[in-house]
Design a protein around this motif. Sequence first.
Motif, PDB file in Angstrom:
ATOM      1  N   ALA A  25      36.375  19.413  41.577  1.00  0.00           N
ATOM      2  CA  ALA A  25      37.220  20.130  41.810  1.00  0.00           C
ATOM      3  C   ALA A  25      37.016  21.290  41.836  1.00  0.00           C
ATOM      4  CB  ALA A  25      38.358  20.001  41.125  1.00  0.00           C
ATOM      5  N   ASP A  26      35.927  21.519  40.843  1.00  0.00           N
ATOM      6  CA  ASP A  26      35.283  22.843  40.830  1.00  0.00           C
ATOM      7  C   ASP A  26      33.775  23.081  42.245  1.00  0.00           C
ATOM      8  OD1 ASP A  26      35.825  23.111  38.633  1.00  0.00           O
ATOM      9  OD2 ASP A  26      34.672  22.737  36.926  1.00  0.00           O
ATOM     10  N   SER A  27      33.068  22.101  42.111  1.00  0.00           N
ATOM     11  CA  SER A  27      32.110  22.368  43.161  1.00  0.00           C
ATOM     12  C   SER A  27      33.172  22.575  45.226  1.00  0.00           C
ATOM     13  CB  SER A  27      31.457  20.545  43.635  1.00  0.00           C
ATOM     14  OG  SER A  27      30.613  20.049  42.299  1.00  0.00           O
ATOM     15  N   VAL A  28      34.428  21.878  45.317  1.00  0.00           N
ATOM     16  CA  VAL A  28      35.536  22.141  46.249  1.00  0.00           C
ATOM     17  C   VAL A  28      35.863  23.661  46.405  1.00  0.00           C
ATOM     18  CG1 VAL A  28      37.476  20.656  47.585  1.00  0.00           C
ATOM     19  CG2 VAL A  28      35.922  19.624  46.609  1.00  0.00           C
ATOM     20  N   ASN A  29      35.853  24.109  45.243  1.00  0.00           N
ATOM     21  CA  ASN A  29      36.710  25.653  44.723  1.00  0.00           C
ATOM     22  C   ASN A  29      35.585  26.287  45.385  1.00  0.00           C
ATOM     23  OD1 ASN A  29      39.384  24.970  44.209  1.00  0.00           O
ATOM     24  ND2 ASN A  29      39.020  24.799  41.822  1.00  0.00           N
ATOM     25  N   GLN A  30      34.177  26.087  44.685  1.00  0.00           N
ATOM     26  CA  GLN A  30      33.184  26.962  45.257  1.00  0.00           C
ATOM     27  C   GLN A  30      32.831  26.860  46.715  1.00  0.00           C
ATOM     28  OE1 GLN A  30      29.816  25.019  42.792  1.00  0.00           O
ATOM     29  NE2 GLN A  30      30.995  26.419  41.065  1.00  0.00           N
ATOM     30  N   LEU A  31      32.982  25.748  47.516  1.00  0.00           N
ATOM     31  CA  LEU A  31      32.622  25.395  48.310  1.00  0.00           C
ATOM     32  C   LEU A  31      33.935  26.086  49.488  1.00  0.00           C
ATOM     33  CD1 LEU A  31      31.058  21.956  48.637  1.00  0.00           C
ATOM     34  CD2 LEU A  31      30.080  23.879  49.163  1.00  0.00           C
ATOM     35  N   ALA A  32      34.811  26.247  48.695  1.00  0.00           N
ATOM     36  CA  ALA A  32      36.545  26.739  49.451  1.00  0.00           C
ATOM     37  C   ALA A  32      36.032  28.413  48.985  1.00  0.00           C
ATOM     38  CB  ALA A  32      37.718  26.993  48.687  1.00  0.00           C
ATOM     39  N   ASN A  33      35.798  28.762  48.516  1.00  0.00           N
ATOM     40  CA  ASN A  33      35.330  29.995  48.292  1.00  0.00           C
ATOM     41  C   ASN A  33      34.026  30.826  49.386  1.00  0.00           C
ATOM     42  OD1 ASN A  33      37.232  31.323  46.491  1.00  0.00           O
ATOM     43  ND2 ASN A  33      35.787  30.732  44.722  1.00  0.00           N
ATOM     44  N   ARG A  34      33.318  30.128  49.926  1.00  0.00           N
ATOM     45  CA  ARG A  34      32.140  30.527  50.541  1.00  0.00           C
ATOM     46  C   ARG A  34      32.788  30.748  51.920  1.00  0.00           C
ATOM     47  NH1 ARG A  34      27.303  27.000  48.102  1.00  0.00           N
ATOM     48  NH2 ARG A  34      26.295  27.332  46.192  1.00  0.00           N
ATOM     49  N   VAL A  35      33.437  29.910  52.159  1.00  0.00           N
ATOM     50  CA  VAL A  35      34.405  30.144  53.825  1.00  0.00           C
ATOM     51  C   VAL A  35      35.418  30.181  53.714  1.00  0.00           C
ATOM     52  CG1 VAL A  35      32.238  28.201  53.902  1.00  0.00           C
ATOM     53  CG2 VAL A  35      34.875  27.791  54.006  1.00  0.00           C
ATOM     54  N   ASN A  36      36.424  30.811  53.130  1.00  0.00           N
ATOM     55  CA  ASN A  36      36.686  31.943  52.923  1.00  0.00           C
ATOM     56  C   ASN A  36      36.355  33.722  53.846  1.00  0.00           C
ATOM     57  OD1 ASN A  36      39.166  33.547  52.744  1.00  0.00           O
ATOM     58  ND2 ASN A  36      39.679  32.085  50.741  1.00  0.00           N
ATOM     59  N   PRO A  37      37.295  33.176  54.606  1.00  0.00           N
ATOM     60  CA  PRO A  37      37.028  34.581  55.137  1.00  0.00           C
ATOM     61  C   PRO A  37      37.358  36.104  54.031  1.00  0.00           C
ATOM     62  CG  PRO A  37      38.577  33.651  56.799  1.00  0.00           C
ATOM     63  CD  PRO A  37      37.720  32.558  55.168  1.00  0.00           C
ATOM     64  N   LYS A  38      38.323  35.924  53.679  1.00  0.00           N
ATOM     65  CA  LYS A  38      38.838  36.843  52.257  1.00  0.00           C
ATOM     66  C   LYS A  38      37.566  37.006  51.788  1.00  0.00           C
ATOM     67  CE  LYS A  38      42.694  38.059  49.236  1.00  0.00           C
ATOM     68  NZ  LYS A  38      44.184  37.812  48.860  1.00  0.00           N
ATOM     69  N   SER A  39      36.768  35.839  50.546  1.00  0.00           N
ATOM     70  CA  SER A  39      36.098  36.232  50.034  1.00  0.00           C
ATOM     71  C   SER A  39      34.698  36.903  51.222  1.00  0.00           C
ATOM     72  CB  SER A  39      35.428  35.059  49.000  1.00  0.00           C
ATOM     73  OG  SER A  39      35.053  34.145  49.774  1.00  0.00           O
ATOM     74  N   SER A  40      34.637  36.659  51.374  1.00  0.00           N
ATOM     75  CA  SER A  40      33.461  37.715  52.396  1.00  0.00           C
ATOM     76  C   SER A  40      34.204  38.755  52.580  1.00  0.00           C
ATOM     77  CB  SER A  40      33.463  36.965  53.783  1.00  0.00           C
ATOM     78  OG  SER A  40      33.077  35.772  53.418  1.00  0.00           O
ATOM     79  N   ILE A  41      35.094  39.079  53.251  1.00  0.00           N
ATOM     80  CA  ILE A  41      35.456  40.505  53.100  1.00  0.00           C
ATOM     81  C   ILE A  41      35.778  40.816  52.066  1.00  0.00           C
ATOM     82  CG2 ILE A  41      37.488  41.820  53.715  1.00  0.00           C
ATOM     83  CD1 ILE A  41      37.987  39.710  56.122  1.00  0.00           C
ATOM     84  N   GLU A  42      36.584  40.737  50.739  1.00  0.00           N
ATOM     85  CA  GLU A  42      35.787  41.339  49.884  1.00  0.00           C
ATOM     86  C   GLU A  42      34.404  41.560  49.363  1.00  0.00           C
ATOM     87  OE1 GLU A  42      38.450  42.294  47.968  1.00  0.00           O
ATOM     88  OE2 GLU A  42      39.776  41.863  49.317  1.00  0.00           O
ATOM     89  N   SER A  43      33.452  40.305  49.734  1.00  0.00           N
ATOM     90  CA  SER A  43      31.999  40.590  49.423  1.00  0.00           C
ATOM     91  C   SER A  43      31.775  42.244  49.946  1.00  0.00           C
ATOM     92  CB  SER A  43      31.259  39.570  49.632  1.00  0.00           C
ATOM     93  OG  SER A  43      29.647  39.880  49.277  1.00  0.00           O
TER      94      SER A  43
END
Length: 116
Positions: A25-43
Motif C-alpha cells: 500500500a505504501d509503495s502504491v501510494n508513493q507511485l500514485a503521488n509521483r504520477v499525480n498532476p496535483k503533486s507535480s503542480i505543488e512541487s
Amino acid sequence: MSEEKDNRSVKDIQKDLDRRRKELADSVNQLANRVNPKSSIESVKASFMSKAKDASKSANSATDDAKRAAKVFADEASMHAKVFMDDVKRGDTKTIAIAGVAAASLVALIGLSLKR
C-alpha cells in the motif's frame, strides 16, 4: 524439487501478510503521488515560490545598495556645492565666472523652452 514445510503459525503468517500489505500500500501510494498532476503542480509551485522569495531578497538588497549609493552621491554633491558657495563668497574669480556661465546658461534654457 524439494518442498520446504512452512512451520510458521497461522498468527505469524497473518502478521507477515499484514506487513506485506502495508508495504505494498505504501509503495502504491508513493507511485500514485509521483504520477499525480496535483503533486507535480505543488512541487513546481513550491519551487517557484522559493525562487520568487530569493528574487525578492535580491531586489531588496539591490534597492538598499542603490539607496546607500544615492545618499553618498547626494552628500558629496552637497559638500561640493558648499565648497563652491564658499569660494564665491570669498571672491574667487574663477568660481564666480563658472557661476555666471551656469546662470546665463540656465536663463538661456528657460528662454528657449518658453519660446517653443
